[in-house]
Design an enzyme around this catalytic site. Structure first.
Site, PDB file in Angstrom:
ATOM      1  N   ASP A 129       0.859  -1.172   0.000  1.00 21.32           N
ATOM      2  CA  ASP A 129       0.000   0.000   0.000  1.00 21.32           C
ATOM      3  C   ASP A 129       0.907   1.239   0.000  1.00 21.32           C
ATOM      4  OD1 ASP A 129      -2.311   1.639   0.368  1.00 21.32           O
ATOM      5  OD2 ASP A 129      -1.843   1.741   2.501  1.00 21.32           O
ATOM      6  N   THR A 131      -0.296   4.924   1.146  1.00 23.34           N
ATOM      7  CA  THR A 131      -0.572   5.842   2.243  1.00 23.34           C
ATOM      8  C   THR A 131      -0.414   5.140   3.583  1.00 23.34           C
ATOM      9  OG1 THR A 131      -2.143   7.016   0.846  1.00 23.34           O
ATOM     10  CG2 THR A 131      -2.260   7.429   3.205  1.00 23.34           C
ATOM     11  N   GLU A 245      -8.712  14.114   7.555  1.00 19.19           N
ATOM     12  CA  GLU A 245      -9.661  14.937   8.291  1.00 19.19           C
ATOM     13  C   GLU A 245      -8.997  15.653   9.457  1.00 19.19           C
ATOM     14  OE1 GLU A 245     -13.971  12.811   7.543  1.00 19.19           O
ATOM     15  OE2 GLU A 245     -12.881  12.344   9.376  1.00 19.19           O
ATOM     16  N   THR A 426      -2.339   1.718  -4.798  1.00 21.77           N
ATOM     17  CA  THR A 426      -2.863   2.859  -4.052  1.00 21.77           C
ATOM     18  C   THR A 426      -4.187   3.310  -4.645  1.00 21.77           C
ATOM     19  OG1 THR A 426      -2.398   5.143  -3.410  1.00 21.77           O
ATOM     20  CG2 THR A 426      -1.525   4.430  -5.512  1.00 21.77           C
ATOM     21  N   GLY A 427      -4.932   4.021  -3.843  1.00 18.63           N
ATOM     22  CA  GLY A 427      -6.184   4.593  -4.310  1.00 18.63           C
ATOM     23  C   GLY A 427      -6.039   6.014  -4.811  1.00 18.63           C
ATOM     24  N   ASP A 428      -4.809   6.527  -4.818  1.00 18.47           N
ATOM     25  CA  ASP A 428      -4.572   7.911  -5.237  1.00 18.47           C
ATOM     26  C   ASP A 428      -4.727   8.078  -6.742  1.00 18.47           C
ATOM     27  OD1 ASP A 428      -4.125   8.659  -2.686  1.00 18.47           O
ATOM     28  OD2 ASP A 428      -1.940   8.742  -2.829  1.00 18.47           O
ATOM     29  N   ARG A 524      -5.749   4.240  -8.176  1.00 21.53           N
ATOM     30  CA  ARG A 524      -7.212   4.218  -8.136  1.00 21.53           C
ATOM     31  C   ARG A 524      -7.746   2.802  -7.917  1.00 21.53           C
ATOM     32  NH1 ARG A 524      -8.663   9.140  -6.749  1.00 21.53           N
ATOM     33  NH2 ARG A 524      -8.590  10.707  -8.382  1.00 21.53           N
ATOM     34  N   LYS A 530      -6.992  -4.956  -4.649  1.00 22.62           N
ATOM     35  CA  LYS A 530      -5.686  -5.265  -4.072  1.00 22.62           C
ATOM     36  C   LYS A 530      -5.554  -6.763  -3.827  1.00 22.62           C
ATOM     37  CE  LYS A 530      -5.012  -0.838  -1.626  1.00 22.62           C
ATOM     38  NZ  LYS A 530      -4.771  -0.212  -0.314  1.00 22.62           N
ATOM     39  N   ASP A 576      -6.380  -2.746   3.827  1.00 26.21           N
ATOM     40  CA  ASP A 576      -5.283  -3.585   3.339  1.00 26.21           C
ATOM     41  C   ASP A 576      -5.373  -5.012   3.860  1.00 26.21           C
ATOM     42  OD1 ASP A 576      -4.048  -1.401   2.006  1.00 26.21           O
ATOM     43  OD2 ASP A 576      -3.254  -0.711   3.926  1.00 26.21           O
TER      44      ASP A 576
END
Length: 892
Positions: A129, A131, A245, A426-428, A524, A530, A576
């Site tokens: 992963d 992040t 956040e 990653t989801g970025d 993305r 994953k 993850d």
């Protein structure tokens, strides 16, 4: 590996038992009946006239006799060793503790599964992963856009500001346009009249800009799930499940938009010193599928607003553009996000809209009904949330930086040098992921990346096939010219990956392409993707091994897959966990997103950089120790069993043992158990374990435990058993008063010799001999002599003397011939071992031997070199040239 060899050895043992039983029957028929004193013609129990019954009974007899061949005690010893390796060497490794807080035990490494210790040295893929795994998860706001207006300086650091700095000062340091906006906001007497959060503000006038800032900053202070940390009735910080956040809430606090508390669903906010409150009507939680979260709030004038934030992929389609909106066009907003992403920043997009009371009431009723539906609760709730989160007015964008952890680039480079293929999932956004990939040395040349962003499956298939053919050709050229090797790197997004995973043939082609690449970057990606990626590559490696074997031997490929090309996944968050559990070895990072990943992993570490030490140091050391433990345990058990086998040729395959059963039981449980246990706990391939980290290219190249090396060690057991049996057997003499021709006399001499050979074998395989180790080895052999006397005295004391054993110890140990036989057998066996080890060290050393020589002191190195030169002078010309090359290679 161990289970496979046990099955093979059990089959060999059964075949030997059957052959010995058949040999016993043949011997009885050919010779036994002619020896009248054996009374073979008296068919009694165990001497059946029926050939089948006779062979079956003697098969069971020999099975009992050779039962020591399979080392049952190895399972206990191996579990003890693995357990100790985990708790003593990994859990308490000071080099794997966070330097900033080395006493924080929650950040110490933790091994939760000792069964995969050996797999740490056989990793071929690392799926990581980004992040919180590669990055520190310490988010800091860097840039924002309020509507279509960009704010912020990249050089500004909110974390460098002092806690007592005024909001105006912080704002002026962040952007020079903000203080004027703040001044206009402070002049507003009744903020509640201007907080029309869901109503667009037209661009142009300065008042409009300050109103946009007011709305956007207020929405950022409202749309979250954090809780304030209070100290002396003052907010000092925030805690929450999402670092993004917490970062935004802390930044808003520095800028004067302070979230004070949430009491009975009433959120109290301080806006530049003015108090406001909002009633929270609904919270639409974030999920990995939704990629957004929303809140529905009601202000003091009873106006109801929906505020939403999330990834641009889900927010862009839900936002209004054009006339009478804050955003002029979707393309411009997307370009703004693209610019932030190219700087390596994580983007969140905010939107809001106003709801009428009737609209909210109707939706809220449907939402509550969906929440009460037991069978389709999640699906109906998701549908309700999707219905309300549309038609949003664009508020702005936050661009957050997540710093890389220390030594991440160096760690990834070491892993790549070790031949491990690194996949970062990653989801970025793609641009953000590529920039992070460049920063951490995952990507070496962004201009030569293979990038797949396709919507059409056929176009994707053609692209993958074309790249695969070209990559195969380049790899073939690189094998011919190793100096021209270049890194092959691939990038694919989640949308394209969905097409790949939905088609089996396409999935195989992509797996073939990914296996040839040095690194792969997936952006993305969802948590389910994953896990599917890990499964895809595991299945590919399995099918590749099976297909590489010739027909009829396909099953060997399946067996090889059980021990080779292991897959490791590493992550820090709950999303993850599926990926971690799907891999052969799962590593969790104890980070800021909770302990879900850590608790569901095989190993837990605090930083990504510790993965290098876990694999290269602990992995290779554990494999070295356990491999020798396994080979030695089989060796010593096979040696004693084969000695019994040799005796059967001289006893008519009678099934008689040459030693008593109690002495045989002590062989495994007492005499040979301690030295190998000390070896498995203390010995190491190199004196300084950091050497293994310094030379990563030797990773996963060890042949310490392969089928060939395993059975090579067992062949030596046959040789040693022959030496220790036949020297006393042929040296037995019948004349004189101290003759040693009895069954138990010869058997005891053979047993003592074999015990000495097997015990000293531990010394020959060890790389580092210590005084304590030598003491335990000698103790294990010398304790055997008082045992024999104690054994005889105990039998007499309990009134069950054995006439054949009485006085045997005194007779044997007082005989010079017996000691000569023991010394001759041990010297010959150990001499063969030292000769083999010396030839290997001189002519074909392995990588670890060469590294060990590099560690020795200068005087010792000089002696070694002089010895090699002497051998060189005595060698023939051709061998001399080869040896000179070998010596020069080792010096380099």
């Amino acid at each position: 590996f161990l289970n496979i060899q046990i099955v093979v050895l059990a089959i060999v043992q059964m075949l030997l038992c059957i052959l010995c039983a058949v040999g016993s029957y043949v011997w009885r028929e050919k010779r036994g009946f002619n020896m009248y004193y054996l009374m073979m013609d008296a068919f009694v129990q165990t001497n059946y006239s029926n050939p089948v019954a006779y062979i079956v009974v003697y098969t069971l007899t020999f099975w009992i006799l050779f039962s020591a061949m399979v080392p049952i005690s190895l399972f206990v010893t191996l579990e003890l060793v693995r357990f100790w390796q985990c708790i003593a060497f990994i859990d308490f490794d000071p080099e794997m503790r966070v330097k900033e807080d080395p006493e924080d035990k929650s950040l110490w490494p933790k091994a939760r599964n000792s069964n995969v210790n050996d797999d740490l040295a056989r990793i071929s893929y690392v799926f990581s992963d980004k992040t919180g795994t590669l990055t520190s998860n310490e988010m800091q706001l860097r840039l924002i856009s309020v509507g279509m207006h960009r704010f912020g300086r990249e050089s500004h650091r909110f974390e460098d500001m002092q806690p007592d700095d005024s909001p105006i000062h912080v704002a002026s340091e962040f952007d020079t346009k903000l203080p004027d906006c703040f001044s206009r906001i402070e002049c507003i007497e009744r903020l509640v009249d201007h907080l029309q959060l869901g109503v667009p503000t037209t661009d142009g006038a300065k008042e409009a800009l300050s109103t946009q800032v007011l709305k956007f900053f207020t929405c950022m202070a409202l749309c979250h799930s954090v809780l304030p940390e209070m100290e002396s009735n003052r907010v000092v910080g925030y805690q929450g499940p999402s670092p993004d956040e917490v970062c935004i809430a802390n930044t808003m606090k520095q800028l004067g938009f302070v979230f004070k508390e949430n009491k009975s669903n009433i959120m109290y906010i301080n806006i530049l010193g003015k108090k406001c409150k909002f009633r929270v009507l609904n919270v639409l939680e974030f999920s990995s599928d939704r990629k957004r979260m929303s809140v529905i709030v009601q202000d003091q004038r009873k106006n109801i607003y929906l505020i939403s934030k999330g990834a641009d992929t889900v927010m862009l389609p839900r936002t209004l553009y054009g006339k009478d909106t804050t955003a002029s066009s979707r393309e411009e907003v997307d370009e703004m996000i693209h610019d932030y992403s190219c700087k390596g920043l994580r983007c969140l997009m905010f939107g809001a809209k106003q709801l009428s009371f009737e609209e909210w009431k109707e939706w809220n009723m449907a939402f509550r009904l969906a929440a009460n539906d037991i069978q389709n609760r999640d699906k109906r709730m998701a549908s309700c949330m999707d219905d309300i989160e549309g038609g949003l007015h664009f508020l702005g964008i936050t661009a957050v930086e997540d710093k890389l952890q220390e030594e991440v680039p160096e760690s990834i480079q070491i892993l790549r040098d070790a031949g491990i293929k690194v996949w970062v999932i990653t989801g970025d956004k793609q641009e953000t992921a590529i920039n992070i990939g460049i920063a951490c040395r995952l990507i070496s040349d962004s201009e030569k990346l293979m990038v797949f962003n396709e919507d059409c499956k056929e176009t994707l298939r053609q692209g993958i096939s074309s790249e695969l053919r070209e990559l195969v050709r380049r790899r073939a050229d690189q094998r011919k010219n190793p100096g021209q090797k270049k890194d092959e790197e691939l990038v694919i997004d989640g949308k394209t990956l969905s097409l790949v995973l939905s088609d089996e043939s396409l999935s195989k082609d992509f797996a073939s392409l990914g296996a040839l690449c040095d690194c792969v970057l997936v952006c993305r990606a969802s948590p389910s993707q994953k896990a599917e990626i890990v499964t895809m590559m595991k299945e590919y490696e399995k099918s590749k091994l099976v297909q590489s074997k010739p027909w009829g031997l396909k099953w060997t490929g399946w067996l090889q897959h059980l021990t080779d090309n292991k897959v490791l996944s590493i992550g820090d968050g709950a999303n993850d966990v599926p990926m971690i559990q799907r891999a052969d070895v799962g590593v969790g990072i104890a980070g800021k997103e909770g302990r879900q990943a850590s608790n569901n992993s095989d190993f837990s570490i605090a930083r990504f950089k510790f993965l290098v030490r876990l694999l290269l140091v602990h992995g290779q050391t554990t494999q070295y120790r356990n491999a020798n433990l396994i080979k030695y345990s089989f060796y010593k058990n096979i040696a004693i069993s084969v000695m019994f086998l040799y005796f059967q040729f001289d006893s008519g395959f009678s099934g008689q043992a040459s030693i008593d059963s109690l002495t045989l039981n002590f062989y495994n449980t007492v005499f040979t158990a301690i030295p190998i246990l000390i070896f498995a706990l203390m010995d190491s391939p190199t004196e300084n374990l950091e050497t293994l980290r310094k030379y990563p290219k030797i990773y996963n190249t060890s042949n310490s435990l392969t089928v060939i090396t395993f059975w090579k060690a067992q062949i030596k057991a046959f040789v040693d058993a022959a030496i220790c049996y036949y020297i006393p057997y042929y040296a037995a003499f019948t004349s004189g008063g101290n003759n040693l021709d009895g069954l138990f006399a010869v058997g005891r001499i053979s047993y003592i010799a074999l015990q000495g050979v097997v015990t000293l074998e531990v010394l020959t395989i060890s790389r580092h001999v210590t005084t304590l180790f030598v003491a335990f080895v000698l103790y294990s052999w010398l304790i055997m002599f008082p045992f024999f006397y104690l054994f005889e005295y105990s039998m007499q004391g309990f009134g069950v003397p054995d006439p054949q054993q009485a006085g045997m110890s005194t007779q044997t140990f007082s005989s010079a011939a017996a000691w000569l036989q023991i010394v001759a057998a041990i010297a010959l066996s150990i001499g063969i071992r030292f000769t083999e080890k010396g030839l290997k060290a001189i002519f074909y050393p392995d990588d670890v031997m060469i590294l060990s020589e590099k560690e020795v002191s200068k005087p010792k190195a000089a002696r070694i070199k002089k010895s090699q030169e002497n051998v060189l002078r005595m060698s023939p010309v051709n061998s001399r040239e080869d040896l000179a090359i070998k010596i020069s290679d080792k010096e380099e």
